[in-house]
Design an enzyme around this catalytic site. Structure first.
Site, PDB file in Angstrom:
ATOM      1  N   LYS A  42       0.636  -2.784  -3.807  1.00 24.53           N
ATOM      2  CA  LYS A  42       1.746  -3.594  -4.239  1.00 24.53           C
ATOM      3  C   LYS A  42       2.425  -4.285  -3.048  1.00 24.53           C
ATOM      4  CE  LYS A  42       2.839  -0.194  -7.780  1.00 24.53           C
ATOM      5  NZ  LYS A  42       3.819   0.881  -8.133  1.00 24.53           N
ATOM      6  N   GLU A  98      -2.420  -8.854   3.338  1.00 23.28           N
ATOM      7  CA  GLU A  98      -1.954  -7.465   3.415  1.00 23.28           C
ATOM      8  C   GLU A  98      -0.528  -7.431   3.960  1.00 23.28           C
ATOM      9  OE1 GLU A  98      -2.043  -4.439   2.838  1.00 23.28           O
ATOM     10  OE2 GLU A  98      -3.968  -3.447   3.154  1.00 23.28           O
ATOM     11  N   ASP A  99       0.197  -6.398   3.596  1.00 16.41           N
ATOM     12  CA  ASP A  99       1.558  -6.248   4.115  1.00 16.41           C
ATOM     13  C   ASP A  99       1.555  -5.795   5.575  1.00 16.41           C
ATOM     14  OD1 ASP A  99       0.556  -3.725   3.470  1.00 16.41           O
ATOM     15  OD2 ASP A  99       2.300  -3.090   2.316  1.00 16.41           O
ATOM     16  N   ILE A 100       0.801  -4.723   5.851  1.00 16.92           N
ATOM     17  CA  ILE A 100       0.878  -4.125   7.185  1.00 16.92           C
ATOM     18  C   ILE A 100      -0.446  -3.466   7.546  1.00 16.92           C
ATOM     19  CG2 ILE A 100       1.889  -1.991   6.241  1.00 16.92           C
ATOM     20  CD1 ILE A 100       3.595  -1.849   8.847  1.00 16.92           C
ATOM     21  N   ASP A 102      -1.844  -0.596  10.023  1.00 15.65           N
ATOM     22  CA  ASP A 102      -1.312   0.524  10.793  1.00 15.65           C
ATOM     23  C   ASP A 102      -2.486   1.134  11.570  1.00 15.65           C
ATOM     24  OD1 ASP A 102       0.361   2.620  11.571  1.00 15.65           O
ATOM     25  OD2 ASP A 102       0.264   3.651   9.673  1.00 15.65           O
ATOM     26  N   GLY A 104      -5.485   0.920  10.559  1.00 14.40           N
ATOM     27  CA  GLY A 104      -6.571  -0.038  10.330  1.00 14.40           C
ATOM     28  C   GLY A 104      -7.621   0.475   9.358  1.00 14.40           C
ATOM     29  N   THR A 106      -7.489   1.379   6.153  1.00 16.00           N
ATOM     30  CA  THR A 106      -7.480   0.725   4.841  1.00 16.00           C
ATOM     31  C   THR A 106      -8.144  -0.650   4.929  1.00 16.00           C
ATOM     32  OG1 THR A 106      -5.355   1.787   4.443  1.00 16.00           O
ATOM     33  CG2 THR A 106      -5.992   0.040   2.908  1.00 16.00           C
ATOM     34  N   LYS A 130       0.965  -2.759  13.465  1.00 13.89           N
ATOM     35  CA  LYS A 130       1.384  -1.716  14.419  1.00 13.89           C
ATOM     36  C   LYS A 130       0.202  -1.450  15.337  1.00 13.89           C
ATOM     37  CE  LYS A 130       4.308   0.900  11.211  1.00 13.89           C
ATOM     38  NZ  LYS A 130       4.421   2.209  10.536  1.00 13.89           N
ATOM     39  N   ASP A 158       7.483  -0.346   0.671  1.00 16.10           N
ATOM     40  CA  ASP A 158       8.314   0.671   0.020  1.00 16.10           C
ATOM     41  C   ASP A 158       8.384   1.982   0.795  1.00 16.10           C
ATOM     42  OD1 ASP A 158       5.597   1.569  -0.465  1.00 16.10           O
ATOM     43  OD2 ASP A 158       6.429   2.873  -2.015  1.00 16.10           O
TER      44      ASP A 158
HETATM   45  P1  5GP Z   1      -3.621   1.992   7.529  1.00 12.18           P
HETATM   46  O1  5GP Z   1      -4.851   2.308   6.746  1.00 12.18           O
HETATM   47  O2  5GP Z   1      -3.726   0.735   8.345  1.00 12.18           O
HETATM   48  O3  5GP Z   1      -3.190   3.167   8.348  1.00 12.18           O
HETATM   49  O4  5GP Z   1      -2.462   1.858   6.481  1.00 12.18           O
HETATM   50  C1  5GP Z   1      -2.128   0.688   5.863  1.00 12.18           C
HETATM   51  C2  5GP Z   1      -1.185   0.988   4.728  1.00 12.18           C
HETATM   52  O5  5GP Z   1      -0.253   2.016   5.089  1.00 12.18           O
HETATM   53  C3  5GP Z   1      -0.317  -0.205   4.389  1.00 12.18           C
HETATM   54  O6  5GP Z   1      -0.933  -1.078   3.465  1.00 12.18           O
HETATM   55  C4  5GP Z   1       0.932   0.462   3.846  1.00 12.18           C
HETATM   56  O7  5GP Z   1       0.765   0.739   2.480  1.00 12.18           O
HETATM   57  C5  5GP Z   1       1.026   1.762   4.597  1.00 12.18           C
HETATM   58  N1  5GP Z   1       1.944   1.704   5.739  1.00 12.18           N
HETATM   59  C6  5GP Z   1       1.646   1.804   7.057  1.00 12.18           C
HETATM   60  N2  5GP Z   1       2.734   1.705   7.811  1.00 12.18           N
HETATM   61  C7  5GP Z   1       3.770   1.542   6.964  1.00 12.18           C
HETATM   62  C8  5GP Z   1       5.185   1.344   7.155  1.00 12.18           C
HETATM   63  O8  5GP Z   1       5.733   1.308   8.258  1.00 12.18           O
HETATM   64  N3  5GP Z   1       5.912   1.186   6.016  1.00 12.18           N
HETATM   65  C9  5GP Z   1       5.385   1.207   4.771  1.00 12.18           C
HETATM   66  N4  5GP Z   1       6.203   1.048   3.741  1.00 12.18           N
HETATM   67  N5  5GP Z   1       4.054   1.380   4.557  1.00 12.18           N
HETATM   68  C10 5GP Z   1       3.263   1.546   5.642  1.00 12.18           C
END
Ligand code: 5GP
Length: 174
Positions: A42, A98-100, A102, A104, A106, A130, A158
């Site tokens: 979302k 994508e929103d973020i 982190d 990587g 996902t 990040k 969220d």
């Molecule tokens: P990754 O697989 O890159 O570690 O995680 C990506 C997902 O983690 C993002 O799509 C998001 O849903 C969640 N996420 C990572 N960091 C944050 C953050 O600082 N705030 C929020 N709300 N979600 C985060």
């Protein structure tokens, strides 16, 4: 114990709007036609709504939903396809929105999944990155802002389904 709530504003609504408009110009420059955005629900729903309105010319849009975090602030490392796309990607200039990014994890999985569907090109736009938290090598073609390792909410992001409505990005304080 007090529930975590948004504190310091990291990025104002104005800063975000300006950067989203710049990203739209870059994306359009790279894909003058047949541009197809795939927004990841979302978290990306606000970002893609603003992005699509900043894009000049035709663009199509689809949504998919994956789950990884489920009301926690730590990554499980696994993603689950909750809702698939409604249309094929063959021959299209696809941009994942994508929103973020982190760790990587996902995004890498998503890119693998979508690349297998034969888009003409596959690129990725993330509002936030990040970089310091990265665990895997992942290409993000369009980055809105690089931020420090802090858990943020707002502008679609969220904490336990709260705070997505905020027009800015704030740090969650516990
Ligand atoms: P990754 O697989 O890159 O570690 O995680 C990506 C997902 O983690 C993002 O799509 C998001 O849903 C969640 N996420 C990572 N960091 C944050 C953050 O600082 N705030 C929020 N709300 N979600 C985060």
């Amino acid at each position: 114990m007090t529930a975590p709530s948004p504190g310091e504003i990291l990025l104002s609504a104005e800063q975000i709007q300006q950067r989203v408009a710049e990203l739209a110009v870059e994306i359009r420059r790279d894909a003058p036609d047949n541009l197809h955005l795939v927004a990841v629900l979302k978290g990306a729903f606000v970002f893609v709504a603003d992005l699509v309105r900043c894009l000049s010319g035709p663009v199509s849009l689809d949504f998919m939903s994956v789950s990884s975090y489920e009301s926690k602030t730590a990554s499980s490392g696994e993603i689950r396809l909750v809702q698939d796309l409604g249309a094929p990607l063959d021959g299209r200039h696809v941009v994942i929105v994508e929103d973020i990014v982190d760790t990587g994890v996902t995004l890498v999985r998503l890119q693998q999944m979508l690349r297998a569907r034969n888009p003409h090109t596959l690129k990725t736009a993330c509002l936030l990155s990040k970089t310091a938290r990265r665990q895997v090598d992942v290409t993000v073609d369009y980055v809105g802002f690089t931020i420090a390792d802090r858990f943020v909410v707002g502008y679609g992001l969220d904490y336990a389904e709260q705070y997505r409505h905020l027009p800015h990005i704030a740090v969650l304080e516990t």
